[in-house]
Design a protein around this motif. Sequence first.
Motif, PDB file in Angstrom:
ATOM      1  N   LEU A  98       2.460   0.358   8.631  1.00 64.13           N
ATOM      2  CA  LEU A  98       1.367  -0.454   9.163  1.00 64.13           C
ATOM      3  C   LEU A  98       1.877  -1.547  10.087  1.00 64.13           C
ATOM      4  O   LEU A  98       1.281  -1.822  11.131  1.00 64.13           O
ATOM      5  CB  LEU A  98       0.542  -1.066   8.027  1.00 64.13           C
ATOM      6  CG  LEU A  98      -0.354  -0.143   7.222  1.00 64.13           C
ATOM      7  CD1 LEU A  98      -1.288  -0.946   6.335  1.00 64.13           C
ATOM      8  CD2 LEU A  98      -1.163   0.774   8.122  1.00 64.13           C
ATOM      9  N   ALA A  99       2.962  -2.179   9.715  1.00 60.97           N
ATOM     10  CA  ALA A  99       3.534  -3.227  10.564  1.00 60.97           C
ATOM     11  C   ALA A  99       4.017  -2.642  11.884  1.00 60.97           C
ATOM     12  O   ALA A  99       3.862  -3.253  12.955  1.00 60.97           O
ATOM     13  CB  ALA A  99       4.681  -3.929   9.841  1.00 60.97           C
ATOM     14  N   GLU A 100       4.594  -1.444  11.823  1.00 63.66           N
ATOM     15  CA  GLU A 100       5.053  -0.786  13.050  1.00 63.66           C
ATOM     16  C   GLU A 100       3.884  -0.512  13.989  1.00 63.66           C
ATOM     17  O   GLU A 100       3.976  -0.740  15.199  1.00 63.66           O
ATOM     18  CB  GLU A 100       5.758   0.527  12.712  1.00 63.66           C
ATOM     19  CG  GLU A 100       7.045   0.364  11.934  1.00 63.66           C
ATOM     20  CD  GLU A 100       7.651   1.699  11.528  1.00 63.66           C
ATOM     21  OE1 GLU A 100       8.869   1.735  11.250  1.00 63.66           O
ATOM     22  OE2 GLU A 100       6.914   2.704  11.482  1.00 63.66           O
ATOM     23  N   LEU A 101       2.790  -0.031  13.435  1.00 67.22           N
ATOM     24  CA  LEU A 101       1.615   0.281  14.243  1.00 67.22           C
ATOM     25  C   LEU A 101       0.943  -0.990  14.756  1.00 67.22           C
ATOM     26  O   LEU A 101       0.498  -1.052  15.912  1.00 67.22           O
ATOM     27  CB  LEU A 101       0.626   1.110  13.429  1.00 67.22           C
ATOM     28  CG  LEU A 101       1.098   2.519  13.038  1.00 67.22           C
ATOM     29  CD1 LEU A 101       0.156   3.128  12.000  1.00 67.22           C
ATOM     30  CD2 LEU A 101       1.168   3.424  14.271  1.00 67.22           C
ATOM     31  N   THR A 148      -7.171   3.673  -0.626  1.00 65.27           N
ATOM     32  CA  THR A 148      -7.292   3.122   0.725  1.00 65.27           C
ATOM     33  C   THR A 148      -6.191   3.718   1.598  1.00 65.27           C
ATOM     34  O   THR A 148      -5.224   4.303   1.099  1.00 65.27           O
ATOM     35  CB  THR A 148      -7.145   1.591   0.726  1.00 65.27           C
ATOM     36  OG1 THR A 148      -5.792   1.252   0.348  1.00 65.27           O
ATOM     37  CG2 THR A 148      -8.119   0.934  -0.242  1.00 65.27           C
ATOM     38  N   TYR A 149      -6.335   3.539   2.895  1.00 60.21           N
ATOM     39  CA  TYR A 149      -5.283   3.992   3.809  1.00 60.21           C
ATOM     40  C   TYR A 149      -4.068   3.092   3.727  1.00 60.21           C
ATOM     41  O   TYR A 149      -2.942   3.519   4.014  1.00 60.21           O
ATOM     42  CB  TYR A 149      -5.826   4.086   5.232  1.00 60.21           C
ATOM     43  CG  TYR A 149      -6.717   5.294   5.384  1.00 60.21           C
ATOM     44  CD1 TYR A 149      -6.177   6.552   5.609  1.00 60.21           C
ATOM     45  CD2 TYR A 149      -8.102   5.196   5.233  1.00 60.21           C
ATOM     46  CE1 TYR A 149      -6.974   7.673   5.691  1.00 60.21           C
ATOM     47  CE2 TYR A 149      -8.914   6.316   5.324  1.00 60.21           C
ATOM     48  CZ  TYR A 149      -8.335   7.556   5.550  1.00 60.21           C
ATOM     49  OH  TYR A 149      -9.127   8.669   5.612  1.00 60.21           O
ATOM     50  N   ALA A 150      -4.267   1.841   3.323  1.00 60.97           N
ATOM     51  CA  ALA A 150      -3.128   0.950   3.131  1.00 60.97           C
ATOM     52  C   ALA A 150      -2.202   1.452   2.027  1.00 60.97           C
ATOM     53  O   ALA A 150      -1.008   1.115   2.014  1.00 60.97           O
ATOM     54  CB  ALA A 150      -3.623  -0.455   2.804  1.00 60.97           C
ATOM     55  N   ASP A 151      -2.723   2.261   1.106  1.00 61.03           N
ATOM     56  CA  ASP A 151      -1.864   2.832   0.063  1.00 61.03           C
ATOM     57  C   ASP A 151      -0.706   3.615   0.671  1.00 61.03           C
ATOM     58  O   ASP A 151       0.401   3.642   0.128  1.00 61.03           O
ATOM     59  CB  ASP A 151      -2.670   3.774  -0.837  1.00 61.03           C
ATOM     60  CG  ASP A 151      -3.712   3.054  -1.676  1.00 61.03           C
ATOM     61  OD1 ASP A 151      -3.634   1.816  -1.788  1.00 61.03           O
ATOM     62  OD2 ASP A 151      -4.609   3.737  -2.207  1.00 61.03           O
ATOM     63  N   PHE A 152      -0.960   4.274   1.803  1.00 66.21           N
ATOM     64  CA  PHE A 152       0.095   5.070   2.432  1.00 66.21           C
ATOM     65  C   PHE A 152       1.231   4.203   2.959  1.00 66.21           C
ATOM     66  O   PHE A 152       2.332   4.697   3.187  1.00 66.21           O
ATOM     67  CB  PHE A 152      -0.483   5.918   3.566  1.00 66.21           C
ATOM     68  CG  PHE A 152      -1.467   6.952   3.119  1.00 66.21           C
ATOM     69  CD1 PHE A 152      -1.177   7.804   2.057  1.00 66.21           C
ATOM     70  CD2 PHE A 152      -2.695   7.085   3.748  1.00 66.21           C
ATOM     71  CE1 PHE A 152      -2.090   8.765   1.639  1.00 66.21           C
ATOM     72  CE2 PHE A 152      -3.608   8.049   3.342  1.00 66.21           C
ATOM     73  CZ  PHE A 152      -3.302   8.889   2.281  1.00 66.21           C
ATOM     74  N   PRO A 175      -6.439  -3.763   5.063  1.00 65.31           N
ATOM     75  CA  PRO A 175      -5.829  -5.016   5.518  1.00 65.31           C
ATOM     76  C   PRO A 175      -6.088  -5.274   6.991  1.00 65.31           C
ATOM     77  O   PRO A 175      -6.510  -4.378   7.739  1.00 65.31           O
ATOM     78  CB  PRO A 175      -4.336  -4.797   5.236  1.00 65.31           C
ATOM     79  CG  PRO A 175      -4.154  -3.322   5.235  1.00 65.31           C
ATOM     80  CD  PRO A 175      -5.432  -2.758   4.676  1.00 65.31           C
ATOM     81  N   GLU A 176      -5.826  -6.495   7.422  1.00 62.26           N
ATOM     82  CA  GLU A 176      -6.090  -6.869   8.809  1.00 62.26           C
ATOM     83  C   GLU A 176      -5.339  -5.998   9.798  1.00 62.26           C
ATOM     84  O   GLU A 176      -5.799  -5.779  10.921  1.00 62.26           O
ATOM     85  CB  GLU A 176      -5.740  -8.345   9.030  1.00 62.26           C
ATOM     86  CG  GLU A 176      -6.698  -9.313   8.352  1.00 62.26           C
ATOM     87  CD  GLU A 176      -6.414 -10.752   8.718  1.00 62.26           C
ATOM     88  OE1 GLU A 176      -5.527 -10.986   9.575  1.00 62.26           O
ATOM     89  OE2 GLU A 176      -7.064 -11.640   8.153  1.00 62.26           O
ATOM     90  N   ALA A 177      -4.186  -5.474   9.397  1.00 57.73           N
ATOM     91  CA  ALA A 177      -3.394  -4.632  10.294  1.00 57.73           C
ATOM     92  C   ALA A 177      -4.158  -3.388  10.716  1.00 57.73           C
ATOM     93  O   ALA A 177      -3.876  -2.815  11.774  1.00 57.73           O
ATOM     94  CB  ALA A 177      -2.078  -4.234   9.618  1.00 57.73           C
ATOM     95  N   LEU A 178      -5.124  -2.969   9.919  1.00 57.24           N
ATOM     96  CA  LEU A 178      -5.986  -1.854  10.301  1.00 57.24           C
ATOM     97  C   LEU A 178      -7.337  -2.345  10.816  1.00 57.24           C
ATOM     98  O   LEU A 178      -7.892  -1.778  11.748  1.00 57.24           O
ATOM     99  CB  LEU A 178      -6.188  -0.903   9.114  1.00 57.24           C
ATOM    100  CG  LEU A 178      -4.960  -0.086   8.708  1.00 57.24           C
ATOM    101  CD1 LEU A 178      -5.273   0.788   7.490  1.00 57.24           C
ATOM    102  CD2 LEU A 178      -4.460   0.779   9.857  1.00 57.24           C
ATOM    103  N   GLN A 179      -7.870  -3.402  10.210  1.00 54.10           N
ATOM    104  CA  GLN A 179      -9.185  -3.904  10.629  1.00 54.10           C
ATOM    105  C   GLN A 179      -9.218  -4.271  12.103  1.00 54.10           C
ATOM    106  O   GLN A 179     -10.172  -3.945  12.814  1.00 54.10           O
ATOM    107  CB  GLN A 179      -9.580  -5.117   9.789  1.00 54.10           C
ATOM    108  CG  GLN A 179      -9.972  -4.791   8.355  1.00 54.10           C
ATOM    109  CD  GLN A 179     -10.529  -6.000   7.626  1.00 54.10           C
ATOM    110  OE1 GLN A 179     -10.861  -7.014   8.235  1.00 54.10           O
ATOM    111  NE2 GLN A 179     -10.625  -5.896   6.311  1.00 54.10           N
TER     112      GLN A 179
END
Length: 338
Positions: free
Chosen positions: A124-127, A110-114, A148-152
Amino acid sequence: MAAEVPILRSLGWEVYVPKIIPHNNPEYRSGGVTYEYDAALQLHPAALAILNQHDFYHQAWSATVTEILNKNFDVLIAGFSYYTLVLSEAAKKFNGLICARAFGREYPRTYADFDQYGMMPGVLAELDRLGSRFVFAQGYENLAEIEPEALQRHAQTVGIPLPKQIFHYEGIWKGGGENAIFLCPSITTSAFYQEIYKGIKESFSYLPHIIFGKQSGNVNDPCVLPYLSDSELVELYENAPVFVYPHTEPRHVHYSPLEAMVVGTPVLYLKDALIDRLSGNADVPGRCDGVEEMQEKAMRLVRGDKLLAERIRSNQSRVIDRFSIDRAKKQWLSILTR
């Protein structure tokens, strides 16, 4: 880049392309460098020289780089990869819109892996804190659903357009070749593609075949072709009796089977793989319920079953249309003018 930069320019945007990309990572195949758009930039030559010497993948932004970007650019688009430094730096220092471009990853990645294993943990939190100034620009509608919701909550779909050049060869397929073709790059350097290669050999070794794709090392198999130029690749599509694409990925597809469809090559793919989903899970001749059906159809096509070939070819536009330049242009416009 070959398709998207012209789209952005056609919408009236000036586009800067960085000149330094990773060269020592065989897993990273998404970068490209070109100077062809530099002359159209309304940017002072000294500022352009500074940007051209900056490594956005590995270097933090200096005060000078930050000033140049904020003074001259309104949008930053970066591929979402292990190299998350550029997104992290943008989140901290860029005043405009930030788009993380996502083309799909191999299951179960997943992209969350990065966010955990990339260069900048916590990106992710920064974005996410940017609110409406951040877009997770997913290439397919189903990418964000496992994130995660941070991307959704920032997801917006922008289809991945095929480069205009491939349409110069639309419909030129003639077939007549002796071998089915398979795609499998990086056989000696990627565990993922080693498994793909193993599956091809286990399931299709009886079938006259050749395998193409950029290799990072020597492969001891006469069926594996050396690197092909663009013209050689088109010739391969033009003559192949069938392109067999036994990948099962639900959120990733290579350009190659799509390019082959444009040329007119009959392409076989598996049920529930991304190509199948993009075709609306339609029960069309190129779709195979499993490997056994794919084996049977591939052999028929290698033996010259023209009726099956034409039935497959006549239904491939439903997939190609999902990768059209016009479709992507409208989707980019909706992001850039919101």
